[in-house]
Design an enzyme around this catalytic site. Structure first.
Site, PDB file in Angstrom:
ATOM      1  CB  ALA A  60      -0.880  -0.008   1.247  1.00  0.00           C
ATOM      2  N   GLY A  99       0.580  -4.955   1.156  1.00  0.00           N
ATOM      3  CA  GLY A  99      -0.558  -4.942   0.237  1.00  0.00           C
ATOM      4  C   GLY A  99      -0.225  -5.610  -1.090  1.00  0.00           C
ATOM      5  CD  GLU A 102      -2.763  -7.244   2.890  1.00  0.00           C
ATOM      6  OE1 GLU A 102      -2.370  -6.099   2.612  1.00  0.00           O
ATOM      7  OE2 GLU A 102      -3.482  -7.505   3.874  1.00  0.00           O
ATOM      8  CD  GLU A 122       1.256  -5.416   5.647  1.00  0.00           C
ATOM      9  OE1 GLU A 122       2.047  -6.332   5.947  1.00  0.00           O
ATOM     10  OE2 GLU A 122       0.543  -5.441   4.621  1.00  0.00           O
TER      11      GLU A 122
HETATM   12  C1  3H9 Z   1       0.483  -1.994   3.590  1.00  0.00           C
HETATM   13  O1  3H9 Z   1       0.704  -2.588   2.577  1.00  0.00           O
HETATM   14  C2  3H9 Z   1      -0.864  -1.951   4.259  1.00  0.00           C
HETATM   15  C3  3H9 Z   1      -1.824  -2.961   3.730  1.00  0.00           C
HETATM   16  O2  3H9 Z   1      -1.658  -4.204   4.369  1.00  0.00           O
HETATM   17  C4  3H9 Z   1      -3.249  -2.575   4.030  1.00  0.00           C
HETATM   18  C5  3H9 Z   1      -3.771  -1.327   3.449  1.00  0.00           C
HETATM   19  C6  3H9 Z   1      -5.253  -1.144   3.655  1.00  0.00           C
HETATM   20  N1  3H9 Z   1       4.589   3.352  -0.055  1.00  0.00           N
HETATM   21  O3  3H9 Z   1      13.311   1.805   0.449  1.00  0.00           O
HETATM   22  P1  3H9 Z   1      13.712   2.432  -0.819  1.00  0.00           P
HETATM   23  C7  3H9 Z   1       9.354   4.763  -1.347  1.00  0.00           C
HETATM   24  S1  3H9 Z   1       1.677  -1.062   4.357  1.00  0.00           S
HETATM   25  C8  3H9 Z   1       5.066   4.550  -0.445  1.00  0.00           C
HETATM   26  O4  3H9 Z   1      14.811   3.442  -0.794  1.00  0.00           O
HETATM   27  P2  3H9 Z   1      14.697  -0.092  -1.815  1.00  0.00           P
HETATM   28  C9  3H9 Z   1      10.427   5.170  -0.355  1.00  0.00           C
HETATM   29  O5  3H9 Z   1       9.923   6.075   0.591  1.00  0.00           O
HETATM   30  C10 3H9 Z   1       3.089  -1.204   3.320  1.00  0.00           C
HETATM   31  N2  3H9 Z   1       6.362   4.784  -0.738  1.00  0.00           N
HETATM   32  O6  3H9 Z   1      14.020   1.340  -1.957  1.00  0.00           O
HETATM   33  C11 3H9 Z   1      11.468   5.764  -1.258  1.00  0.00           C
HETATM   34  O7  3H9 Z   1      11.065   7.077  -1.561  1.00  0.00           O
HETATM   35  P3  3H9 Z   1      12.162   8.256  -1.746  1.00  0.00           P
HETATM   36  C12 3H9 Z   1       3.791  -2.484   3.513  1.00  0.00           C
HETATM   37  C13 3H9 Z   1       7.194   3.755  -0.637  1.00  0.00           C
HETATM   38  O8  3H9 Z   1      14.796  -0.626  -3.173  1.00  0.00           O
HETATM   39  C14 3H9 Z   1      11.361   4.926  -2.528  1.00  0.00           C
HETATM   40  O9  3H9 Z   1      10.064   4.322  -2.476  1.00  0.00           O
HETATM   41  N3  3H9 Z   1       5.043  -2.447   2.787  1.00  0.00           N
HETATM   42  C15 3H9 Z   1       6.776   2.483  -0.233  1.00  0.00           C
HETATM   43  O10 3H9 Z   1      15.898  -0.002  -0.936  1.00  0.00           O
HETATM   44  C16 3H9 Z   1      12.410   3.838  -2.623  1.00  0.00           C
HETATM   45  O11 3H9 Z   1      12.390   3.094  -1.414  1.00  0.00           O
HETATM   46  C17 3H9 Z   1       6.194  -2.135   3.381  1.00  0.00           C
HETATM   47  O12 3H9 Z   1       6.278  -1.916   4.561  1.00  0.00           O
HETATM   48  C18 3H9 Z   1       5.404   2.298   0.054  1.00  0.00           C
HETATM   49  N4  3H9 Z   1       4.905   1.105   0.426  1.00  0.00           N
HETATM   50  O13 3H9 Z   1      13.652  -0.964  -0.978  1.00  0.00           O
HETATM   51  C19 3H9 Z   1       7.398  -2.072   2.480  1.00  0.00           C
HETATM   52  N5  3H9 Z   1       7.849   1.656  -0.217  1.00  0.00           N
HETATM   53  O14 3H9 Z   1      12.981   7.833  -2.931  1.00  0.00           O
HETATM   54  C20 3H9 Z   1       8.084  -0.745   2.623  1.00  0.00           C
HETATM   55  C21 3H9 Z   1       8.896   2.392  -0.605  1.00  0.00           C
HETATM   56  O15 3H9 Z   1      11.304   9.433  -1.970  1.00  0.00           O
HETATM   57  N6  3H9 Z   1       9.152  -0.563   1.658  1.00  0.00           N
HETATM   58  N7  3H9 Z   1       8.519   3.656  -0.852  1.00  0.00           N
HETATM   59  O16 3H9 Z   1      12.924   8.280  -0.461  1.00  0.00           O
HETATM   60  C22 3H9 Z   1      10.336  -1.204   1.757  1.00  0.00           C
HETATM   61  O17 3H9 Z   1      10.596  -1.996   2.643  1.00  0.00           O
HETATM   62  C23 3H9 Z   1      11.381  -0.867   0.718  1.00  0.00           C
HETATM   63  O18 3H9 Z   1      11.084   0.393   0.211  1.00  0.00           O
HETATM   64  C24 3H9 Z   1      11.469  -1.877  -0.434  1.00  0.00           C
HETATM   65  C25 3H9 Z   1      12.417  -1.302  -1.528  1.00  0.00           C
HETATM   66  C26 3H9 Z   1      12.058  -3.177   0.103  1.00  0.00           C
HETATM   67  C27 3H9 Z   1      10.129  -2.120  -1.061  1.00  0.00           C
END
Ligand code: 3H9
Length: 677
Positions: A60, A99, A102, A122
């Site tokens: 998400a 998400g 999901e 999450e």
């Molecule tokens: C969820 O899914 C809730 C649902 O269950 C229910 C909903 C109803 N959203 O980390 P990076 C941005 S909660 C928005 O440097 P990497 C990040 O801020 C979500 N932005 O890259 C950054 O921006 P900036 C559950 C996001 O390759 C840019 O993308 N998911 C999101 O080292 C690059 O990120 C998580 O908790 C996002 N979801 O790592 C996963 N994700 O360039 C969270 C990233 O402006 N994300 N951004 O600074 C991660 O763990 C890592 O970003 C990921 C990539 C492993 C995906």
């Protein structure tokens, strides 16, 4: 955002929203629309959903949290995918997180690249999977396995997901995934809905899981809610379970813990940005690193580079010290291998990249040289002056100093533009934080290279300006000064430390002093006793390493109150004419935590930190500040700046003659405004 391609009778939907295909409103709308159209299109027999770019989806869109919801909501979209009358196949490469997973769980079948990772992280944002993940995952892989994945938040590799039943088929490779998914779709006649399944589990499973993980999840709302939601999956039909999941999700997302954890997520990423520097600045190539000093810090620092495949030349003054240092590094690697986190080959590969030497001139081949010598300005100046005559042009010269002025060190060379601080935290091969200290004359490309390199070796770097102690250690000073004064006024080390551990810190100021060494900075003259620290050191109470410091240790790491220390404190009180009084926990909070916030505000107004959230990152990754409290500056924001100012004013007379309130802090309190906005 959604690319549609019809391959004869199979419709391919590709999510395209770089960098992580977060499921923001336009991706959700695009998917929902394409899916609905496909239902009525007789040409489409099956649907494949995959991600464009480097991953399936990072979940998400976290930036939407806290904003007015935009339809379709993710849970409804996942339900619509599952309800499709035509088979839907999720084709996963890179990451399918939160998400994202999901959405894949809503699909009827899943094929994945063997290198892919699948997870529901999450919980680390203080929430639970809120788009059916807590209900569908247990139905697919069983309650216990789902609990493990959801409560830890740790992604699993596709191979393991295939064994667990989460993935139906592994592709040959990432490149062939799309084609294989389409071919696979043609073999599938009917939808197979996870929501139609049921999952049973003995209720005792959940109690046992909570008890086994009690230490990790104590004080945290999200893991407990995750357990409750998975339990609901074993007791209720899908829609009722989803309602339960929704209610828990809404509770968590509006809570302080989730707000703090989301802050930490974005703070860590913001810290990587250097204000005022072009994004495309050319970095200096770093092929070989030199490290001066094979002590605990030098050895730990070297290991980071070796583990990342970067050769290191390590220099010492005596063979014995060099052998001891390299021996410790090898043993550290071997200990990691014993725990199964490295193979024997990886240990040898890392150690093969190390060149130990007594020859200072060998540093001439290094692109970055890090000095990790004794913490003394004259020693450091001498080393840097010598380096100036040896290092190749353009080589970066860094000091690992914890307190000293990088500008003064840089002035010992004819190339101050190449000099910066790289302040690692002990143990340097483990702790994630690196303060990258920007001197007045540090060149922008040297700074940017220091930041990028730190990330490359798996660290979380934060830019700091030059001042005594930079960001983290500077904030420790008022904390420790007040903690010491509190002992003389009537508190015990146990009471002060308990306030900190109850707050969520891994240890309090005196436990930390014992771990670091009470003798750090001691003048080494047992006859000169001017402070509590002098008195402890004079009696050989140098901390954990001597089994005695502010606490007794008895061969274990567990501290126990020391009658000897109580007597030393008493003697000091008598000498200083202090009558001990009862000290409240609230006074300890104000004098040791609020004063840190005040120092943080000064660090910000002086431009030593680029932004308040950088200070939080320093405390999270360098000192174990509880993530669910965000960091000192975020925490102050949560409890209110006016409360911080009121507290400090109340105890002003006890905070020492040097204490001054930060003007920025007072201004924020008056305006009731967060620091970074
Ligand atoms: C969820 O899914 C809730 C649902 O269950 C229910 C909903 C109803 N959203 O980390 P990076 C941005 S909660 C928005 O440097 P990497 C990040 O801020 C979500 N932005 O890259 C950054 O921006 P900036 C559950 C996001 O390759 C840019 O993308 N998911 C999101 O080292 C690059 O990120 C998580 O908790 C996002 N979801 O790592 C996963 N994700 O360039 C969270 C990233 O402006 N994300 N951004 O600074 C991660 O763990 C890592 O970003 C990921 C990539 C492993 C995906």
């Amino acid at each position: 955002m959604i690319e549609t391609k019809l391959h004869d009778d199979v419709l391919e939907l590709v999510m395209n929203d770089p960098p992580v295909n977060a499921l923001g409103a336009s991706v959700r709308q695009g998917l929902a629309k394409a899916l609905a159209e496909a239902q009525g299109d007789p040409a489409v027999k099956a649907i494949v959903i995959r991600g464009g770019g480097k991953m399936f989806s990072g979940g998400a869109d976290i930036t939407e949290f806290g904003k007015p919801p935009v339809e379709p909501w993710l849970p409804a979209l996942v339900d619509a995918i599952e309800a499709s009358a035509k088979p839907v196949i999720g084709a996963i490469h890179g990451m399918a997180l939160g998400g994202g997973l999901e959405v894949a769980l809503g699909c009827h079948y899943r094929i994945a690249d063997p290198e892919a990772k699948l997870g529901l992280p999450e919980v680390s944002l203080g929430i639970l999977p809120g788009a059916g993940g807590t209900q569908r995952l247990p139905r697919l892989i069983g309650a216990e396995a789902a609990l493990g994945m959801i409560v830890s938040g740790t992604p699993i590799p596709a191979s393991k997901a295939a064994q667990a039943g989460l993935v139906d088929k592994l592709s040959e490779s990432d490149d062939s995934l799309a084609a294989e998914a389409i071919a696979y779709a043609r073999t599938l006649e009917t939808p197979r809905r996870t929501g139609d399944r049921s999952v049973a589990a003995d209720p005792a499973v959940f109690e046992r899981f909570a008890a086994d993980n009690a230490r990790k999840i104590d004080n945290l709302d999200a893991p407990k809610a995750c357990i409750e939601a998975v339990k609901a999956a074993t007791e209720l039909p899908l829609t009722e379970g989803q309602e339960k999941e929704r209610a828990l999700f809404m509770q968590l997302i509006s809570g302080d813990q989730s707000r703090a954890l989301r802050h930490v997520f974005f703070a860590e990423r913001a810290a990587a940005r250097i204000d005022g520097l072009p994004k495309d600045i050319r970095l200096r190539p770093i092929g070989r690193v030199g490290v001066i000093g094979a002590g605990t810090m030098g050895g730990g620092i070297s290991m980071n580079f070796l583990s990342a495949g970067i050769p290191v030349t390590i220099v010492e003054m005596a063979q014995e010290a060099l052998d001891r240092g390299t021996g410790v590094m090898r043993r550290n690697y071997e200990a990691t291998a014993t725990k199964g986190r490295l193979t024997a080959e990886q240990v040898e590969k890392a150690m093969d990249l190390l060149t130990p030497t007594l020859d200072f001139d060998a540093l001439a081949s290094c692109d970055l040289i890090i000095e990790a010598a004794y913490e003394n300005m004259d020693v450091k100046k001498e080393i840097f002056a010598r380096l100036d005559g040896i290092a190749k042009p353009g080589a970066m010269l860094a000091s690992n100093t914890s307190y000293l002025s990088i500008d003064e060190i840089a002035a010992a060379t004819a190339r101050p533009q190449d000099v910066l601080g790289l302040h690692f935290f002990s143990p340097a091969n483990v702790m994630k934080l690196v303060e990258v200290v920007r001197g007045a004359r540090t060149a922008p490309d040297a700074l940017a290279t220091g930041m990028a390199l730190a990330r490359k070796i798996g660290k979380v770097p934060v830019v700091a300006g030059v001042c005594y102690g930079f960001i983290g250690n500077r904030m420790l000073i008022p904390r420790q000064t007040n903690a010491n004064a509190l002992l003389l006024e009537g508190a015990t080390p146990e009471q002060v430390d308990r306030v900190h551990t109850a707050f969520g810190m891994p240890m309090g100021p005196f436990q930390m002093a014992d771990l670091a060494g009470v003798d750090i900075g001691w003048h080494r003259d047992p006859s000169r006793i001017e402070s509590l620290q002098d008195a402890l050191c004079a009696q050989g109470r140098w901390g954990q390493k001597k089994q005695a410091g502010f606490y007794d240790y008895d061969g274990k790491r567990q501290p126990s109150p020391s009658p000897v220390v109580a007597k030393i404190i008493d003697d000091f009180r008598v000498k200083a004419g202090i009558t001990p009084r009862d000290i409240s926990d609230e006074e300890i909070m104000v004098r040791t935590l609020y004063t840190m916030v005040n120092e943080g505000a000064k660090i910000l107004e002086e431009g030593i930190a680029q932004r308040a959230s950088d200070i939080d990152v320093v405390w999270n990754y360098g000192y174990g500040w509880p993530r669910h409290k965000g960091g000192p500056m975020f925490w102050a924001d949560t409890i209110g700046w006016d409360r911080i100012v009121d507290g400090l004013m109340r105890y002003k007379d006890r905070l020492g003659d040097d204490f001054t309130l930060s003007p920025l802090l007072m201004q924020r309190a008056a305006e009731d405004k967060p620091l970074d906005r």
